[in-house]
Design a protein around this motif. Structure first.
Motif, short mmCIF file in Angstrom:
data_model
loop_
_atom_site.label_atom_id
_atom_site.label_comp_id
_atom_site.label_asym_id
_atom_site.label_seq_id
_atom_site.Cartn_x
_atom_site.Cartn_y
_atom_site.Cartn_z
N VAL A 144 10.94 -3.69 -13.51
CA VAL A 144 11.16 -3.67 -12.06
C VAL A 144 11.62 -5.05 -11.61
CG1 VAL A 144 10.09 -3.33 -9.80
CG2 VAL A 144 9.43 -1.87 -11.75
N LYS A 145 12.71 -5.10 -10.89
CA LYS A 145 13.31 -6.37 -10.50
C LYS A 145 12.63 -7.02 -9.30
CE LYS A 145 17.82 -8.38 -9.39
NZ LYS A 145 19.26 -8.10 -9.15
N ALA A 146 12.16 -6.19 -8.35
CA ALA A 146 11.60 -6.74 -7.11
C ALA A 146 10.47 -5.87 -6.58
CB ALA A 146 12.69 -6.86 -6.04
N ILE A 147 9.53 -6.53 -5.91
CA ILE A 147 8.42 -5.85 -5.23
C ILE A 147 8.45 -6.28 -3.76
CG2 ILE A 147 7.00 -5.60 -7.29
CD1 ILE A 147 5.51 -8.11 -6.56
N ASN A 155 10.52 6.50 -7.33
CA ASN A 155 9.16 6.43 -7.86
C ASN A 155 8.44 5.36 -7.05
OD1 ASN A 155 6.81 6.33 -9.32
ND2 ASN A 155 7.73 5.61 -11.23
N VAL A 156 7.51 5.78 -6.20
CA VAL A 156 6.84 4.85 -5.28
C VAL A 156 5.43 4.55 -5.77
CG1 VAL A 156 6.01 4.54 -2.92
CG2 VAL A 156 8.18 5.71 -3.32
N VAL A 157 5.11 3.25 -5.85
CA VAL A 157 3.79 2.82 -6.30
C VAL A 157 3.24 1.79 -5.33
CG1 VAL A 157 2.43 1.89 -8.21
CG2 VAL A 157 4.55 3.12 -8.69
N HIS A 196 0.84 -1.19 0.00
CA HIS A 196 0.00 0.00 0.00
C HIS A 196 0.89 1.25 0.00
CE1 HIS A 196 0.68 0.71 4.31
NE2 HIS A 196 -0.19 1.71 4.33
N ASP A 197 0.30 2.37 -0.31
CA ASP A 197 1.07 3.57 -0.62
C ASP A 197 1.54 4.28 0.65
OD1 ASP A 197 2.27 5.44 -2.15
OD2 ASP A 197 0.45 6.34 -2.96
N ALA A 198 2.53 3.67 1.33
CA ALA A 198 3.01 4.20 2.60
C ALA A 198 4.35 4.93 2.49
CB ALA A 198 3.14 3.08 3.63
N PHE A 199 4.99 4.86 1.34
CA PHE A 199 6.37 5.31 1.24
C PHE A 199 6.57 6.57 0.39
CE2 PHE A 199 6.57 0.91 2.51
CZ PHE A 199 7.63 0.85 3.40
N SER A 200 5.53 7.37 0.22
CA SER A 200 5.65 8.56 -0.62
C SER A 200 6.62 9.58 -0.06
CB SER A 200 4.28 9.20 -0.85
OG SER A 200 3.47 8.37 -1.66
N TYR A 201 6.64 9.76 1.27
CA TYR A 201 7.60 10.70 1.87
C TYR A 201 9.03 10.20 1.68
CZ TYR A 201 3.66 13.09 4.05
OH TYR A 201 2.49 13.78 4.26
N PHE A 202 9.21 8.90 1.75
CA PHE A 202 10.51 8.30 1.48
C PHE A 202 10.91 8.57 0.03
CE2 PHE A 202 12.80 4.63 -0.29
CZ PHE A 202 13.94 4.62 0.50
N GLN A 228 -3.74 -5.76 -12.44
CA GLN A 228 -3.32 -5.87 -13.84
C GLN A 228 -2.58 -4.62 -14.31
OE1 GLN A 228 -3.42 -8.63 -15.69
NE2 GLN A 228 -4.38 -9.70 -13.96
N LYS A 229 -3.07 -3.48 -13.90
CA LYS A 229 -2.43 -2.22 -14.30
C LYS A 229 -1.02 -2.12 -13.73
CE LYS A 229 -3.11 2.81 -14.07
NZ LYS A 229 -4.00 3.90 -13.57
N LEU A 230 -0.86 -2.50 -12.46
CA LEU A 230 0.45 -2.43 -11.84
C LEU A 230 1.38 -3.50 -12.41
CD1 LEU A 230 2.31 -1.05 -9.91
CD2 LEU A 230 1.27 -2.30 -8.01
N ALA A 231 0.84 -4.65 -12.77
CA ALA A 231 1.64 -5.71 -13.40
C ALA A 231 2.23 -5.21 -14.72
CB ALA A 231 0.79 -6.96 -13.63
N ASN A 232 1.42 -4.52 -15.49
CA ASN A 232 1.90 -3.95 -16.76
C ASN A 232 2.99 -2.91 -16.52
OD1 ASN A 232 0.14 -5.51 -18.30
ND2 ASN A 232 -1.48 -3.97 -18.25
N PHE A 233 2.82 -2.12 -15.48
CA PHE A 233 3.83 -1.10 -15.13
C PHE A 233 5.16 -1.76 -14.77
CE2 PHE A 233 6.00 1.23 -11.73
CZ PHE A 233 6.18 2.48 -12.31
#
Length: 304
Positions: free
Chosen positions: A239-242, A209-211, A196-202, A228-233
């Protein structure tokens, strides 16, 4: 949730009738919500105060519901520190009611200038509440807590100032260390995908680029289209790792990994990050500085 709030208010009334008069030599009784705030207040207060944290390791503050035991702690507090910016959900309504019981409640998020907060059109407060992921923010919050504790407990004001000075020095050292580690990762590889989008300040502080698969609050669930949208991104940006988060079920990130795999691509799970809570007490990750250092090392090692 409405019934929970009504129940809490009833307990507040019952306990307020029993609250003992504070003795002159008794330590200040401080209650905190998240583990990050608990760690901060303990560093500043030291042995001069008693600190009771409500939320432990792995607890999601977005979904937190207070127990009867928690209410007992709250109503017997001299001062309560909470994050604010709607991080603790409906608990803010309880805190507001407690002001009438002569219990000082303070939202540390209010110490920050609104211009420095990250806005959101999809969250109730219109601001991202995950302010601790900027060390700069945390230094401002530290100064704020020192001041507030010194006002309510003047006899220990000098202790708070000295402890605070020591802690601020640790935060300065942390900033220097993090900058060195992060500099080893090329900017084009600084893409952080989490549950979830917790790292925007980081991200803002260190040019990532935080998603997040879910929004700012874990109360908002990700749908099939989001996955699906994030998978395409991930495929497009190579991106190597999530990353999994300690306070969020890992099934959401596993679903994302499976979606990438279904498109004949591969992405690894780079590890578990601490987002809305610290690690276990007594461990390095159980402190704010240790958590931040661990997160950065995990991110950099997985994305290199």
């Amino acid at each position: 949730m409405k019934n929970t709030i009504i129940g809490l208010l009833i307990f507040l009334f019952l306990f307020s009738c029993k609250k003992e008069i504070k003795k002159e030599n008794q330590k200040l009784n401080v209650v905190t919500t998240t583990s990050m705030i608990t760690d901060l207040v303990k560093n500043i207060g030291g042995d001069a105060i008693e600190v009771n944290g409500l939320m432990g390791s792995g607890v999601d503050p977005h979904l937190y519901k207070a127990s009867e035991g928690d209410v007992s702690k709250l109503v017997n507090a001299d001062i309560i520190f909470y994050n604010g910016l709607h991080l603790e959900g409906k608990l803010v309504e309880v805190f507001e009611k407690m002001e009438s019981q002569d219990i000082k409640t303070i939202a540390i998020g209010e110490s920050l200038e609104k211009s420095t907060l990250i806005g959101s059109d999809y969250f109730a407060s219109n601001y991202d509440p995950h302010i601790w992921f900027s060390v700069k923010n945390w230094k401002i919050v530290t100064e704020f807590v020192i001041k507030e504790l010194s006002v309510i407990d003047q006899k220990n004001a000098e202790t708070f100032k000295l402890n605070g000075k020591t802690y601020l020095s640790k935060l300065n050292d942390l900033e220097t260390k993090l900058e060195g580690v992060i500099a080893s990762l090329p900017k084009e590889k600084r893409i952080l995908v989490t549950a979830h989008d917790a790292f925007s300040y980081f991200g803002k502080a260190y040019d990532f680029n935080v998603v997040g698969l879910q929004g700012l609050s874990t109360a908002t669930e990700a749908g099939v289209q989001d996955v699906q949208k994030l998978a395409n991104f991930i495929i497009e940006k190579e991106v190597k790792a999530i990353f999994v988060e300690s306070s969020v079920p890992k099934r959401t990130i596993e679903a994302l990994q499976a979606a990438v795999k279904s498109k004949d691509h591969k992405v690894s799970i780079g590890g578990t990050l601490y987002s809305d809570a610290l690690g276990n007490p007594g461990t390095k990750e159980g402190t704010y500085t240790g958590m931040f250092e661990y997160n950065v090392n995990t991110i950099i090692n997985a994305l290199k």
